[in-house]
Motif scaffolding. Structure first.
Motif, PDB file in Angstrom:
ATOM      1  N   LEU A  63       0.807  -1.217   0.000  1.00  0.00           N
ATOM      2  CA  LEU A  63       0.000   0.000   0.000  1.00  0.00           C
ATOM      3  C   LEU A  63       0.843   1.272   0.000  1.00  0.00           C
ATOM      4  O   LEU A  63       0.531   2.229  -0.729  1.00  0.00           O
ATOM      5  CB  LEU A  63      -0.927   0.016   1.218  1.00  0.00           C
ATOM      6  N   TYR A  64       1.918   1.289   0.797  1.00  0.00           N
ATOM      7  CA  TYR A  64       2.577   2.565   1.073  1.00  0.00           C
ATOM      8  C   TYR A  64       4.033   2.663   0.641  1.00  0.00           C
ATOM      9  O   TYR A  64       4.575   3.760   0.560  1.00  0.00           O
ATOM     10  CB  TYR A  64       2.481   2.866   2.576  1.00  0.00           C
ATOM     11  N   GLU A  65       4.665   1.544   0.336  1.00  0.00           N
ATOM     12  CA  GLU A  65       6.045   1.593  -0.145  1.00  0.00           C
ATOM     13  C   GLU A  65       6.088   1.351  -1.655  1.00  0.00           C
ATOM     14  O   GLU A  65       6.492   2.230  -2.421  1.00  0.00           O
ATOM     15  CB  GLU A  65       6.902   0.574   0.605  1.00  0.00           C
ATOM     16  N   ASP A  66       5.654   0.186  -2.087  1.00  0.00           N
ATOM     17  CA  ASP A  66       5.639  -0.118  -3.519  1.00  0.00           C
ATOM     18  C   ASP A  66       4.445   0.503  -4.235  1.00  0.00           C
ATOM     19  O   ASP A  66       4.481   0.694  -5.447  1.00  0.00           O
ATOM     20  CB  ASP A  66       5.618  -1.637  -3.734  1.00  0.00           C
ATOM     21  N   ARG A  67       3.393   0.784  -3.485  1.00  0.00           N
ATOM     22  CA  ARG A  67       2.144   1.329  -4.039  1.00  0.00           C
ATOM     23  C   ARG A  67       1.603   0.444  -5.157  1.00  0.00           C
ATOM     24  O   ARG A  67       1.065   0.912  -6.159  1.00  0.00           O
ATOM     25  CB  ARG A  67       2.330   2.769  -4.527  1.00  0.00           C
ATOM     26  N   SER A  68       1.771  -0.844  -4.942  1.00  0.00           N
ATOM     27  CA  SER A  68       1.271  -1.838  -5.888  1.00  0.00           C
ATOM     28  C   SER A  68      -0.166  -2.247  -5.565  1.00  0.00           C
ATOM     29  O   SER A  68      -0.755  -3.048  -6.285  1.00  0.00           O
ATOM     30  CB  SER A  68       2.182  -3.064  -5.883  1.00  0.00           C
ATOM     31  N   VAL A  70      -3.835  -0.224  -4.808  1.00  0.00           N
ATOM     32  CA  VAL A  70      -4.397   1.099  -5.051  1.00  0.00           C
ATOM     33  C   VAL A  70      -5.807   1.173  -4.479  1.00  0.00           C
ATOM     34  O   VAL A  70      -6.608   0.247  -4.683  1.00  0.00           O
ATOM     35  CB  VAL A  70      -4.441   1.391  -6.570  1.00  0.00           C
ATOM     36  N   GLU A  84      -2.366  -2.979  -8.591  1.00  0.00           N
ATOM     37  CA  GLU A  84      -2.017  -1.950  -9.573  1.00  0.00           C
ATOM     38  C   GLU A  84      -2.329  -2.417 -10.993  1.00  0.00           C
ATOM     39  O   GLU A  84      -2.764  -1.630 -11.835  1.00  0.00           O
ATOM     40  CB  GLU A  84      -0.534  -1.612  -9.439  1.00  0.00           C
ATOM     41  N   THR A 183      -4.197  11.177  -3.518  1.00  0.00           N
ATOM     42  CA  THR A 183      -4.164   9.771  -3.134  1.00  0.00           C
ATOM     43  C   THR A 183      -3.835   9.642  -1.661  1.00  0.00           C
ATOM     44  O   THR A 183      -3.161  10.505  -1.084  1.00  0.00           O
ATOM     45  CB  THR A 183      -3.120   9.010  -3.983  1.00  0.00           C
ATOM     46  N   ARG A 185      -2.045   8.296   1.654  1.00  0.00           N
ATOM     47  CA  ARG A 185      -0.777   7.755   2.110  1.00  0.00           C
ATOM     48  C   ARG A 185      -0.997   7.067   3.465  1.00  0.00           C
ATOM     49  O   ARG A 185      -2.121   6.765   3.825  1.00  0.00           O
ATOM     50  CB  ARG A 185       0.265   8.872   2.201  1.00  0.00           C
ATOM     51  N   ARG A 186       0.031   6.837   4.230  1.00  0.00           N
ATOM     52  CA  ARG A 186      -0.108   6.130   5.498  1.00  0.00           C
ATOM     53  C   ARG A 186      -1.098   6.834   6.421  1.00  0.00           C
ATOM     54  O   ARG A 186      -1.156   8.062   6.443  1.00  0.00           O
ATOM     55  CB  ARG A 186       1.246   6.042   6.201  1.00  0.00           C
ATOM     56  N   GLY A 201      -1.979  13.041  -6.548  1.00  0.00           N
ATOM     57  CA  GLY A 201      -2.067  11.810  -7.320  1.00  0.00           C
ATOM     58  C   GLY A 201      -2.050  12.059  -8.815  1.00  0.00           C
ATOM     59  O   GLY A 201      -1.968  13.213  -9.272  1.00  0.00           O
TER      60      GLY A 201
END
Length: 384
Positions: A63-68, A70, A84, A183, A185-186, A201
């Motif tokens: 969710l928050y590092e790779d953002r893979s 969404v 993603e 978008t 974030r954490r 975003g």
């Protein structure tokens, strides 16, 4: 295609049997098409129930590092988390139309509540986006400090028993997020928190709407098929005309179900090989019990036991599963214990497997306490 076959498919397609559990949060999301995200905890619990090594770290990473993974306001105007790779299809097939409708509602809300028009909204949005670009990330409160008009308040349902005063920021940020212009974030707190930080975003590129709807139906059929037109209409939130058009374009194959005509992907009507027995503890609003409008094939018989699994508006609570059938419910107590109750006796093997899953869940939750956003009678009773 009867209930036994439909239940057997869940072991593999929904990653619920131990031998079919996934190695990553992305694999779970792809298998289920979309994870319910209305309650932030549901995403983590749904993923962990299907991971070989349960926990929150992999979902946090995605969710928050790779953002893979969404977040999208998509089907039925519900918040979902999708892989993603699936995001452009879900966005074009469901989210864009909802975002456009949300903007219309926002303009009406602002006009009625404060006399503000589209030009006023555009100025506020531009200021909020500029503040985000400058800061990198910000909470709603921080954006309100940078752009005071976000702190404007309106009265809704004036004169009615449920009259309330609302800050316009939440509605404006919701629409900007639905359009992909900002978008999440954490969260400000832990993984169960819904107080997010925001960042600028980029709207998703995607195929034409009709093409996206067809592809979304294919993915739904791969994960949830067989299903009926009614199931798809409910799950997507589309009109019946849109559902029928997408089904026809997908080449879906008709199959008979107890409740009438159903559909699968072309050639996907072979019996599922017998597999290992499995138990699962799934959270409130999990994608599996929320996958169909017609649920008799996996729920207990109608009556007080079945009713206690749902809240007053029909949201399903935490459920206990054995071989594709809901056999009970569960809740976490204040001391961290995961308590469960079985509605039906499925033998000693089932009872032992369910107990092991409860211990597995309680073990990785540790000191975290999870209370569903939509509480059901059974969850309240078991958590006491």
């Amino acid at each position: 295609m009867g209930p036994a076959e439909r239940r057997a498919r869940l072991a593999d397609r929904h990653r619920l049997a131990a031998g079919h559990r996934a190695a990553s949060a992305e694999a779970v999301a792809e298998s289920l098409v979309a994870l319910h995200g209305t309650d932030p905890a549901t995403v983590y619990l749904s993923v962990a129930a299907r991971l070989r090594t349960p926990g929150t770290a992999d979902t946090e990473r995605a969710l928050y590092e790779d953002r893979s993974l969404v977040r999208l306001l998509a089907m039925r105007r519900t918040m979902f988390v999708v892989a993603e790779s699936s995001a452009p299809v879900v966005d074009a097939g469901a989210a864009r139309a909802i975002a456009a409708d949300e903007r219309k509602k926002l303009l009406k809300y602002l006009a009625e509540g404060g006399g503000w028009d589209a030009a006023w909204l555009a100025e506020v949005e531009a200021a909020a986006l500029a503040a985000l670009a400058q800061r990198g990330e910000a909470t709603a409160a921080e954006l309100g400090a940078a752009e005071p008009r976000l702190r404007a308040q309106v009265v809704v349902a004036r004169g009615k028993p449920y009259e309330a005063t609302q800050n316009v920021a939440s509605r404006i940020l919701r629409v900007l997020a639905a359009e992909g212009r900002i978008t999440r974030r954490r969260p400000a707190g832990g993984w169960t928190s819904s107080q997010y930080r925001w960042a600028v975003g980029t709207p998703l590129p995607g195929p034409p709407a009709a093409e996206a709807r067809t592809e979304l139906v294919r993915r739904w059929l791969a994960a949830y098929g067989p299903g009926t037109e009614a199931d798809l209409k409910w799950w997507t939130g589309w009109t019946l005309t849109a559902v029928r058009g997408a089904l026809a374009a997908s080449g879906a194959q008709p199959v008979p179900l107890d409740e009438g005509a159903g559909y699968v992907l072309p050639g996907d009507d072979s019996p599922t090989p017998a597999g290992e027995p499995w138990a699962a503890l799934l959270p409130a609003l999990d994608p599996t019990p929320m996958g169909w409008a017609q649920r008799d094939w996996y729920l207990p018989e109608a009556g007080p036991l079945r009713a206690c699994l749902f809240d007053r508006t029909g949201n399903i609570g935490p459920t206990v599963w054995w071989n594709g059938e809901v056999v009970g419910g569960w809740a976490q107590r204040a001391d961290g214990t995961v308590a469960h109750r079985l509605f039906a006796d499925r033998g000693t093997e089932a009872a032992a497997a369910v107990a092991a899953e409860a211990a597995r869940l309680g073990g990785w939750l540790g000191d975290v306490r999870v209370t569903p956003r939509f509480r059901t009678p059974l969850e309240r009773e078991l958590s006491a």
